[in-house]
Scaffold this motif. Sequence first.
Motif, short mmCIF file in Angstrom:
data_model
loop_
_atom_site.label_atom_id
_atom_site.label_comp_id
_atom_site.label_asym_id
_atom_site.label_seq_id
_atom_site.Cartn_x
_atom_site.Cartn_y
_atom_site.Cartn_z
N ALA A 59 -5.43 7.96 -0.44
CA ALA A 59 -5.83 7.93 0.97
C ALA A 59 -4.98 6.94 1.75
O ALA A 59 -4.53 7.23 2.87
CB ALA A 59 -7.31 7.57 1.09
N ALA A 60 -4.73 5.77 1.18
CA ALA A 60 -3.91 4.76 1.85
C ALA A 60 -2.48 5.24 2.04
O ALA A 60 -1.86 5.00 3.09
CB ALA A 60 -3.93 3.46 1.05
N HIS A 61 -1.95 5.94 1.06
CA HIS A 61 -0.59 6.46 1.16
C HIS A 61 -0.51 7.55 2.21
O HIS A 61 0.42 7.58 3.04
CB HIS A 61 -0.13 6.99 -0.20
CG HIS A 61 1.31 7.39 -0.24
ND1 HIS A 61 1.73 8.69 -0.04
CD2 HIS A 61 2.43 6.66 -0.45
CE1 HIS A 61 3.04 8.74 -0.12
NE2 HIS A 61 3.49 7.52 -0.37
N SER A 62 -1.48 8.45 2.23
CA SER A 62 -1.45 9.56 3.19
C SER A 62 -1.60 9.08 4.62
O SER A 62 -1.10 9.71 5.56
CB SER A 62 -2.55 10.57 2.87
OG SER A 62 -3.83 10.02 3.12
N LYS A 63 -2.29 7.92 4.80
CA LYS A 63 -2.49 7.36 6.14
C LYS A 63 -1.39 6.38 6.54
O LYS A 63 -1.44 5.80 7.63
CB LYS A 63 -3.86 6.68 6.22
CG LYS A 63 -5.03 7.65 6.05
CD LYS A 63 -6.37 6.92 6.03
CE LYS A 63 -7.52 7.90 5.84
NZ LYS A 63 -8.84 7.23 5.84
N GLY A 64 -0.43 6.16 5.64
CA GLY A 64 0.69 5.30 5.95
C GLY A 64 0.46 3.82 5.75
O GLY A 64 1.29 2.99 6.17
N PHE A 65 -0.64 3.45 5.08
CA PHE A 65 -0.93 2.03 4.89
C PHE A 65 -0.26 1.45 3.66
O PHE A 65 -0.19 0.23 3.50
CB PHE A 65 -2.44 1.80 4.85
CG PHE A 65 -3.08 1.95 6.20
CD1 PHE A 65 -3.02 0.93 7.13
CD2 PHE A 65 -3.74 3.12 6.55
CE1 PHE A 65 -3.61 1.05 8.37
CE2 PHE A 65 -4.33 3.26 7.79
CZ PHE A 65 -4.27 2.22 8.71
N ILE A 66 0.21 2.29 2.75
CA ILE A 66 1.12 1.85 1.69
C ILE A 66 2.28 2.83 1.65
O ILE A 66 2.12 4.02 1.92
CB ILE A 66 0.43 1.77 0.31
CG1 ILE A 66 -0.12 3.12 -0.15
CG2 ILE A 66 -0.69 0.73 0.33
CD1 ILE A 66 -0.65 3.09 -1.59
N LYS A 67 3.45 2.30 1.36
CA LYS A 67 4.67 3.10 1.38
C LYS A 67 5.06 3.61 0.00
O LYS A 67 5.65 4.68 -0.14
CB LYS A 67 5.82 2.29 1.98
CG LYS A 67 5.53 1.73 3.36
CD LYS A 67 5.16 2.82 4.36
CE LYS A 67 4.86 2.23 5.74
NZ LYS A 67 4.40 3.25 6.69
N LYS A 68 4.76 2.83 -1.03
CA LYS A 68 5.08 3.24 -2.39
C LYS A 68 4.23 4.43 -2.81
O LYS A 68 3.15 4.66 -2.26
CB LYS A 68 4.80 2.10 -3.38
CG LYS A 68 5.81 1.00 -3.41
CD LYS A 68 5.40 0.01 -4.50
CE LYS A 68 6.35 -1.17 -4.54
NZ LYS A 68 5.91 -2.16 -5.55
N ASN A 69 4.70 5.16 -3.81
CA ASN A 69 3.81 6.18 -4.38
C ASN A 69 2.67 5.49 -5.11
O ASN A 69 2.76 4.32 -5.50
CB ASN A 69 4.57 7.14 -5.30
CG ASN A 69 5.05 6.49 -6.58
OD1 ASN A 69 4.27 6.04 -7.41
ND2 ASN A 69 6.37 6.42 -6.76
N GLU A 70 1.57 6.21 -5.27
CA GLU A 70 0.33 5.63 -5.78
C GLU A 70 0.50 5.01 -7.17
O GLU A 70 -0.02 3.92 -7.44
CB GLU A 70 -0.78 6.69 -5.82
CG GLU A 70 -1.16 7.27 -4.47
CD GLU A 70 -0.33 8.48 -4.08
OE1 GLU A 70 0.80 8.65 -4.61
OE2 GLU A 70 -0.81 9.28 -3.25
N ALA A 71 1.22 5.71 -8.05
CA ALA A 71 1.36 5.23 -9.43
C ALA A 71 2.09 3.90 -9.47
O ALA A 71 1.70 2.99 -10.21
CB ALA A 71 2.08 6.27 -10.27
N ASP A 72 3.15 3.76 -8.69
CA ASP A 72 3.91 2.51 -8.69
C ASP A 72 3.10 1.37 -8.06
O ASP A 72 3.11 0.24 -8.57
CB ASP A 72 5.23 2.68 -7.94
CG ASP A 72 6.23 3.53 -8.71
OD1 ASP A 72 6.05 3.72 -9.93
OD2 ASP A 72 7.20 4.02 -8.10
N PHE A 73 2.42 1.66 -6.96
CA PHE A 73 1.61 0.63 -6.31
C PHE A 73 0.51 0.15 -7.26
O PHE A 73 0.26 -1.05 -7.38
CB PHE A 73 0.99 1.18 -5.02
CG PHE A 73 0.36 0.13 -4.16
CD1 PHE A 73 1.05 -0.43 -3.10
CD2 PHE A 73 -0.94 -0.32 -4.41
CE1 PHE A 73 0.47 -1.41 -2.30
CE2 PHE A 73 -1.53 -1.30 -3.63
CZ PHE A 73 -0.82 -1.84 -2.57
N PHE A 74 -0.12 1.09 -7.94
CA PHE A 74 -1.19 0.78 -8.90
C PHE A 74 -0.69 -0.19 -9.96
O PHE A 74 -1.35 -1.19 -10.26
CB PHE A 74 -1.67 2.09 -9.52
CG PHE A 74 -2.61 1.95 -10.68
CD1 PHE A 74 -3.79 1.24 -10.56
CD2 PHE A 74 -2.32 2.56 -11.89
CE1 PHE A 74 -4.66 1.12 -11.64
CE2 PHE A 74 -3.19 2.45 -12.96
CZ PHE A 74 -4.36 1.73 -12.83
#
Length: 307
Positions: A59-74
Amino acid sequence: MFFCIIVQYSNAQSSFTILPLGVYGGSDESNLSAYLLAPRDSQNYICLDAGTIYDGLKAAHSKGFIKKNEADFFKENIKAYLISHGHLDHVAGMIINSPNDVKKNIYALPFCIDILKTKYFTWTSWANFANEGEQPALKKYTYNYLDTSKETLIENTSLFVKPFLLSHSAPGKSTAFLIRNNDDYFLYFGDTGDDAIEQSNNLKIVWNAVAPLLPAKKLKGISIECSYPDEQNDKQLFGHLKPDLLFKNLKELENLAGKNSLQNFPVIIAHIKPDGDNETLIHEELEKENTLNVKLIFPKQGEKINL
């Protein structure tokens, strides 16, 4: 006059960034209690409870609040977990995603670590990804036992935490975490019941500890639960709060900190149980009963809050 904020709240002189990964207290397994928190201008987050992880990052990625892909951010940006208690809606995301995680610390009071060690990270419920418990222990996660008498540095961050014991449907237990960034603080509550109903003084202890921070402008916000509307019978709260009890407690805090000390003070409303019309009723009741003029913040999954 009241303030009701249902979108991103931003403070130009903020000290903390909060990214809700899950905001509800049930009924939606894709949106359960989990809040990332980091110092302003830092990407090193801690995870306050962990009911939902990956859906929140998507959700954060789709809304632009994180730029990295989810797996890397995690893997790279979540540096540690702070778990308030062992109920599934506060730990399921961490457990389910543990096979894809990297080495991290889990911070919790001993009662909570005991639940993780004996109920979840076992070879009967799940693989044991922790450093203690049933063997073989895979040692991906390291348990760090918090102590209510002292502040602890959260490794790989610049943050410190002091825990407070809460009552959650006595004899059930939970935890509040007072997070410090330099001289600024944020107070996060896990699930909690009202002292009078729970026959405890745990909330009173928390309010006495944080009250001096308010007139000094060092406490930047609170996240606290409000699970049910006021119509819920006190005997059916199961260790939770509702609007009238929440404001009863905030008034106790104001009495300790000084008149008008909570005016415009950010209060994040967490753990709403969204069954039926509960969410709408809780919002309406909180707005109506907000005689303290706090800033009510209703968090949205994946949308940052700056405090």
